[in-house]
Design a protein around this motif. Structure first.
Motif, PDB file in Angstrom:
ATOM      1  N   SER A 172       0.833  -1.208   0.000  1.00  0.00           N
ATOM      2  CA  SER A 172       0.000   0.000   0.000  1.00  0.00           C
ATOM      3  C   SER A 172       0.865   1.255   0.000  1.00  0.00           C
ATOM      4  CB  SER A 172      -0.934   0.008   1.210  1.00  0.00           C
ATOM      5  OG  SER A 172      -0.205  -0.008   2.424  1.00  0.00           O
ATOM      6  N   THR A 173       2.016   1.198   0.667  1.00  0.00           N
ATOM      7  CA  THR A 173       2.919   2.347   0.725  1.00  0.00           C
ATOM      8  C   THR A 173       3.395   2.741  -0.662  1.00  0.00           C
ATOM      9  OG1 THR A 173       3.667   1.645   2.915  1.00  0.00           O
ATOM     10  CG2 THR A 173       5.055   3.223   1.748  1.00  0.00           C
TER      11      THR A 173
ATOM     12  N   TRP B 262      -0.440   2.782  -3.483  1.00  0.00           N
ATOM     13  CA  TRP B 262      -1.453   3.818  -3.292  1.00  0.00           C
ATOM     14  C   TRP B 262      -0.997   5.158  -3.897  1.00  0.00           C
ATOM     15  CZ3 TRP B 262      -3.667   2.726   2.298  1.00  0.00           C
ATOM     16  CH2 TRP B 262      -4.684   1.767   2.176  1.00  0.00           C
TER      17      TRP B 262
ATOM     18  N   ILE C 232      -6.223  10.574   9.811  1.00  0.00           N
ATOM     19  CA  ILE C 232      -5.537  10.008   8.647  1.00  0.00           C
ATOM     20  C   ILE C 232      -4.062   9.782   8.949  1.00  0.00           C
ATOM     21  CG2 ILE C 232      -4.870  10.418   6.244  1.00  0.00           C
ATOM     22  CD1 ILE C 232      -7.490  12.051   5.974  1.00  0.00           C
ATOM     23  N   ASN C 233      -3.409  10.811   9.538  1.00  0.00           N
ATOM     24  CA  ASN C 233      -1.978  10.713   9.817  1.00  0.00           C
ATOM     25  C   ASN C 233      -1.678   9.644  10.867  1.00  0.00           C
ATOM     26  OD1 ASN C 233      -1.379  12.780   8.007  1.00  0.00           O
ATOM     27  ND2 ASN C 233      -1.591  14.380   9.551  1.00  0.00           N
TER      28      ASN C 233
ATOM     29  N   SER D 196      -1.984   6.133   9.455  1.00  0.00           N
ATOM     30  CA  SER D 196      -0.887   5.742   8.573  1.00  0.00           C
ATOM     31  C   SER D 196       0.279   5.109   9.327  1.00  0.00           C
ATOM     32  CB  SER D 196      -0.388   6.956   7.776  1.00  0.00           C
ATOM     33  OG  SER D 196       0.262   7.879   8.632  1.00  0.00           O
TER      34      SER D 196
ATOM     35  N   ARG E  40       0.140   2.694  11.214  1.00  0.00           N
ATOM     36  CA  ARG E  40      -0.067   1.236  11.244  1.00  0.00           C
ATOM     37  C   ARG E  40       0.994   0.508  10.436  1.00  0.00           C
ATOM     38  NH1 ARG E  40      -5.474  -1.801   8.792  1.00  0.00           N
ATOM     39  NH2 ARG E  40      -4.484  -3.805   8.364  1.00  0.00           N
ATOM     40  N   GLY E  41       1.321   1.050   9.274  1.00  0.00           N
ATOM     41  CA  GLY E  41       2.287   0.390   8.401  1.00  0.00           C
ATOM     42  C   GLY E  41       3.672   0.284   9.019  1.00  0.00           C
TER      43      GLY E  41
ATOM     44  N   THR F 162      -2.368   2.611  17.159  1.00  0.00           N
ATOM     45  CA  THR F 162      -2.229   2.222  15.755  1.00  0.00           C
ATOM     46  C   THR F 162      -0.925   1.473  15.493  1.00  0.00           C
ATOM     47  OG1 THR F 162      -1.374   4.433  15.277  1.00  0.00           O
ATOM     48  CG2 THR F 162      -3.700   4.067  14.880  1.00  0.00           C
TER      49      THR F 162
END
Length: 397
Positions: free
Chosen positions: A143-144, A147, A249-250, A253, A255-256, A307
């Motif tokens: 996804s990094t 996306w 949102i930030n 993110s 999580r990754g 997260t």
């Protein structure tokens, strides 16, 4: 023998397959709705269909890999992947849209982690454990990379070209999958899964395999539900807990980063630990993450810990999804057994986004977080029972 080159080729194929199939809807879902004038409910129903299809073909996929190895099966998945992306790009009717997701559902089951894990198990037996962790490092970046790349292509050339470019990326996976061994290398099935710090494990007796297999299915189904719910609603959950717009949102993110860090740690040090113990530890971290999540509305630090911890736990559980069965079943039957046991999880994960959306609307974010706590605690309990069964001494003759 599993070589470094094989791991790299399969890892790159995982990166592309996850980025241009599973994560496609996250990038282009809204754009597809705008282009065709359909509701987002219809758009996401296509993705749910693909998850149901993954479940439907799961037992057959595992059986085919057991019989023929992963080369032909995963290469066939690449062809379905190309066809699905092309159909999404050029299709204009609702029927063609759902056909595209049907093709992508078959493609995902034939190419993503579960197929790759079964392929590695067929080649290396118990020795495949470390390789399973290594290929997830590639997939964790999907996804990094895809996306922003997909968004850029769409912005510059339009949605149709973006989807066709995804088909082009899918084509790259075809020679990568065809580079897998033509004939399955028979592992030494008498060699137990062991490390200097853990006891040796051989395939369990038949009766014990049934019980442990059922526990494995329960654990993976619970994890699938949690992961599907969080993938679809993590930003909305954080917003419901009190974070504002860009904050949600930030923070989401992060999580990754947790996911990648935990997978790297498992790759470097995981060989020293029993996979069942790792599963228990990850399930405990998952439960603690959701408990900390209740403080997200009053502390950004708490939200960040929530997260990152969730990502770390989920990252490790993705690996043990592949390594746990090596402690239960003979590697020669890995694909068929695991393919059947994962079927309930695929079905439930297809329903999870819609059910949790209704829960978010009707009950609120705190109640949803409470449900996630219960599911993660259930995962922890089931993991503990599985460990007890796996390490249980056989009865005296």
């Amino acid at each position: 023998m599993i070589t470094t080159g094989l791991v790299i080729r399969l890892g790159i194929a995982q990166l592309i397959s996850w980025g241009t199939a599973y994560y496609l809807i996250g990038n282009f879902g809204t754009r597809l709705a705008q282009q065709h004038g359909w509701s987002e409910t219809v758009i996401y129903a296509g993705f749910s269909l693909s998850l149901l299809v993954m479940g439907a073909v799961s037992p057959l996929c595992g059986k085919l890999i057991d019989q023929h190895g992963g080369r032909k099966v995963m290469a066939t998945g690449s062809i379905f992947h190309i066809g699905g992306c092309v159909t999404l790009a050029w299709g204009t009717s609702l029927g063609s849209y759902f056909v595209a997701w049907l093709l992508l559902g078959i493609a995902m089951r034939l190419t993503l982690y579960d197929a790759a894990f079964a392929t590695l198990a067929r080649i290396g037996g118990a020795a495949a454990r470390r390789s399973m962790g290594q290929i997830t490092l590639f997939g964790g970046l999907a996804s990094t990379i895809f996306w922003p790349l997909g968004h850029y292509i769409d912005a510059q050339f339009g949605l149709t070209i973006a989807l066709l470019s995804y088909a082009g990326f899918a084509f790259i996976t075809l020679p990568l999958h065809l580079s897998l061994p033509r004939t399955t290398i028979k592992p030494n099935h008498d060699q137990p899964l062991s490390t200097p710090h853990t006891p040796a494990f051989r395939p369990l007796p038949d009766r014990q395999q049934v019980l442990c297999g059922a526990l494995y299915a329960v654990i993976m189904s619970l994890i699938n539900i949690i992961n599907a719910a969080m993938s679809a609603h993590m930003i909305a959950l954080l917003a419901g807990l009190g974070l504002i717009g860009a904050q949600a949102i930030n923070i989401a993110s992060l999580r990754g980063f947790g996911q990648l860090a935990s997978r790297l740690a498992d790759t470097l040090f995981g060989r020293n630990f029993n996979p069942a113990i790792v599963t228990i530890s990850a399930a405990l971290l998952l439960t603690l993450a959701f408990i900390v999540g209740f403080a997200s509305g009053i502390s950004l630090w708490a939200a960040a810990v929530f997260t990152v911890s969730f990502g770390a736990a989920n990252g490790v559980l993705t690996i043990t999804r592949g390594t746990l069965p090596l402690m239960i079943f003979d590697a020669r039957h890995y694909g068929k057994r695991v393919g059947s046991l994962l079927l309930p999880g695929f079905i439930l994960s297809a329903l999870a986004p819609s059910l949790f959306a209704m829960a978010m609307t009707g009950l609120g974010a705190n109640a949803v977080l409470g449900i996630l706590c219960v599911l993660s605690l259930s995962t922890l309990i089931a993991s503990g029972v599985l460990y007890a069964q796996i390490t249980k001494k056989p009865p005296a003759p």
